[in-house]
Every structure is written in C-alpha cells, then in structure tokens.
Motif scaffolding. Sequence first.
Motif, PDB file in Angstrom:
ATOM      1  N   ARG A 166      14.854   5.754   4.037  1.00 29.61           N
ATOM      2  CA  ARG A 166      14.605   4.821   2.921  1.00 29.61           C
ATOM      3  C   ARG A 166      15.904   4.137   2.538  1.00 29.61           C
ATOM      4  N   GLU A 167      15.789   2.818   2.360  1.00 27.93           N
ATOM      5  CA  GLU A 167      16.946   2.050   1.907  1.00 27.93           C
ATOM      6  C   GLU A 167      17.344   2.516   0.515  1.00 27.93           C
ATOM      7  N   PRO A 225       0.264   7.450   2.339  1.00 32.53           N
ATOM      8  CA  PRO A 225       1.194   6.394   2.762  1.00 32.53           C
ATOM      9  C   PRO A 225       1.402   6.274   4.263  1.00 32.53           C
ATOM     10  N   TRP A 226       1.174   7.318   5.013  1.00 37.06           N
ATOM     11  CA  TRP A 226       1.566   7.352   6.431  1.00 37.06           C
ATOM     12  C   TRP A 226       0.828   6.331   7.279  1.00 37.06           C
ATOM     13  N   VAL A 227      -0.382   5.985   6.917  1.00 38.23           N
ATOM     14  CA  VAL A 227      -1.167   5.006   7.661  1.00 38.23           C
ATOM     15  C   VAL A 227      -0.513   3.619   7.608  1.00 38.23           C
ATOM     16  N   ALA A 228       0.316   3.388   6.630  1.00 38.66           N
ATOM     17  CA  ALA A 228       0.915   2.065   6.427  1.00 38.66           C
ATOM     18  C   ALA A 228       2.287   1.918   7.073  1.00 38.66           C
ATOM     19  N   TYR A 266       0.825  -1.206   0.000  1.00 33.44           N
ATOM     20  CA  TYR A 266       0.000   0.000   0.000  1.00 33.44           C
ATOM     21  C   TYR A 266       0.860   1.258   0.000  1.00 33.44           C
ATOM     22  N   ARG A 267       1.810   1.326   0.939  1.00 32.67           N
ATOM     23  CA  ARG A 267       2.611   2.554   1.021  1.00 32.67           C
ATOM     24  C   ARG A 267       3.518   2.717  -0.192  1.00 32.67           C
ATOM     25  N   GLU A 268       4.023   1.615  -0.726  1.00 34.22           N
ATOM     26  CA  GLU A 268       4.870   1.722  -1.916  1.00 34.22           C
ATOM     27  C   GLU A 268       4.041   2.155  -3.124  1.00 34.22           C
ATOM     28  N   GLY A 304       2.592   1.683  10.531  1.00 33.60           N
ATOM     29  CA  GLY A 304       2.299   1.348  11.917  1.00 33.60           C
ATOM     30  C   GLY A 304       3.187   0.228  12.439  1.00 33.60           C
ATOM     31  N   PRO A 305       3.103  -0.036  13.727  1.00 31.01           N
ATOM     32  CA  PRO A 305       3.842  -1.147  14.319  1.00 31.01           C
ATOM     33  C   PRO A 305       3.492  -2.459  13.614  1.00 31.01           C
ATOM     34  N   GLY A 306       4.498  -3.255  13.372  1.00 21.39           N
ATOM     35  CA  GLY A 306       4.281  -4.540  12.716  1.00 21.39           C
ATOM     36  C   GLY A 306       4.270  -4.461  11.200  1.00 21.39           C
ATOM     37  N   THR A 307       4.572  -3.285  10.645  1.00 26.92           N
ATOM     38  CA  THR A 307       4.574  -3.126   9.187  1.00 26.92           C
ATOM     39  C   THR A 307       5.990  -2.895   8.655  1.00 26.92           C
ATOM     40  N   GLU A 308       6.981  -3.299   9.419  1.00 29.91           N
ATOM     41  CA  GLU A 308       8.361  -3.101   9.024  1.00 29.91           C
ATOM     42  C   GLU A 308       8.675  -3.843   7.726  1.00 29.91           C
ATOM     43  N   GLY A 309       9.601  -3.265   6.969  1.00 29.02           N
ATOM     44  CA  GLY A 309      10.045  -3.922   5.756  1.00 29.02           C
ATOM     45  C   GLY A 309       9.932  -3.041   4.537  1.00 29.02           C
ATOM     46  N   GLY A 310      10.094  -3.667   3.386  1.00 26.14           N
ATOM     47  CA  GLY A 310      10.081  -2.918   2.140  1.00 26.14           C
ATOM     48  C   GLY A 310      11.308  -2.035   2.040  1.00 26.14           C
ATOM     49  N   ALA A 311      11.147  -0.884   1.448  1.00 22.21           N
ATOM     50  CA  ALA A 311      12.260   0.053   1.277  1.00 22.21           C
ATOM     51  C   ALA A 311      12.486   0.918   2.512  1.00 22.21           C
ATOM     52  N   ALA A 312      11.641   0.770   3.517  1.00 28.94           N
ATOM     53  CA  ALA A 312      11.770   1.568   4.736  1.00 28.94           C
ATOM     54  C   ALA A 312      12.874   1.005   5.631  1.00 28.94           C
ATOM     55  N   LYS A 313      13.737   1.892   6.095  1.00 23.49           N
ATOM     56  CA  LYS A 313      14.788   1.491   7.030  1.00 23.49           C
ATOM     57  C   LYS A 313      14.165   1.189   8.392  1.00 23.49           C
ATOM     58  N   PRO A 314      14.818   0.366   9.194  1.00 19.54           N
ATOM     59  CA  PRO A 314      14.320   0.104  10.549  1.00 19.54           C
ATOM     60  C   PRO A 314      14.187   1.376  11.391  1.00 19.54           C
ATOM     61  N   SER A 315      14.940   2.416  11.032  1.00 16.80           N
ATOM     62  CA  SER A 315      14.878   3.668  11.793  1.00 16.80           C
ATOM     63  C   SER A 315      13.511   4.352  11.691  1.00 16.80           C
TER      64      SER A 315
END
Length: 150
Positions: free
Chosen positions: A147-148, A78-81, A34-36, A83-94
């Motif tokens: 972003r990675e 995109p911001w709604v996506a 969704y966020r991507e 949330g906690p438990g949605t880690e991954g994709g191009a988003a860094k863990p930070s």
Amino acid sequence: MKKSIALFAIATVVGLGCSTASAQFKDADAAIDYREAAMTLMGSHFGRMGPVAKKEAPFDAEAIRANVAIFSTIAALPWVAYGPGTEGGAAKPSVWSDAKGFKQKQDDFKVAVTKLDAAAEKGDFDAFRVAFGAVGKSCKACHDSYREKD
C-alpha cells in the motif's frame, strides 16, 4: 449457529465470484472504489474492537462476536477487486508484479481472521486479544508491502 451458516453462505458466494475479478467491474476505477470501500468498512469494524483489545473498554463477548462476524464477512470482499487491469488507487504496483507475495499476504490475513472468528465464538477475552493482535499484524504486513503511504 444460524448466523454462522448464513455468513458461511455469503462468504462462499463471494468466494465463487472471486475467480473472474476484472469481469465484475466496468473499469479500474470501479474496482478501486470497491476495494477501498471494503477496506474502509474493515477498518471501521476492526477499529471498534481496538479499545476492548487494549483493555480500554469492557469485554462484551456478544458484541465482539457480532462485530467479528461482520468483519469476517467484509474481510472476504476486497480481494476480487485486485484483478488484472485494476491497478491504481492506494495499491502499489507490486500488488500485480509480485502477485504471489500479495496472495500469500491475503492467505495469511484470511488465516488470522479465521482464528479471530474462532476466538470470538469461544467468548474468551485472552484468545480474542491474541487473535486480534495477529489480524492487526497481518494488516500491517500487507500495507507495509503493498500500500502506498498516505
């Protein structure tokens, strides 16, 4: 004016839904998709305005106004996506470990988009160009931090 009211209503509904982020997706993969997708659409609509801002294409105030209206609506998505438990994709863990910093980047982006919308409504090329640059800087600042790299 009616278009602005409709866009405000859409943004309000989207905003109301943002309080329960992970409840809106069946799993992390759905949130990532969704966020991507939202980011891809934002990039497409923002990119369409680039040649105008760079003076490589003529400034058509009505076309810019329409494109900014769509961009502004998509920019809320995109911001709604994240949330906690949605880690991954191009988003860094930070994104999750520095949630306060990530939220600040979101807020900075939202302010920049609001200014872009106001500039487009005026139909003033110079105001549009400055606001467009500020949105671009905001995107870059967030991507650089959260972003990675591809």
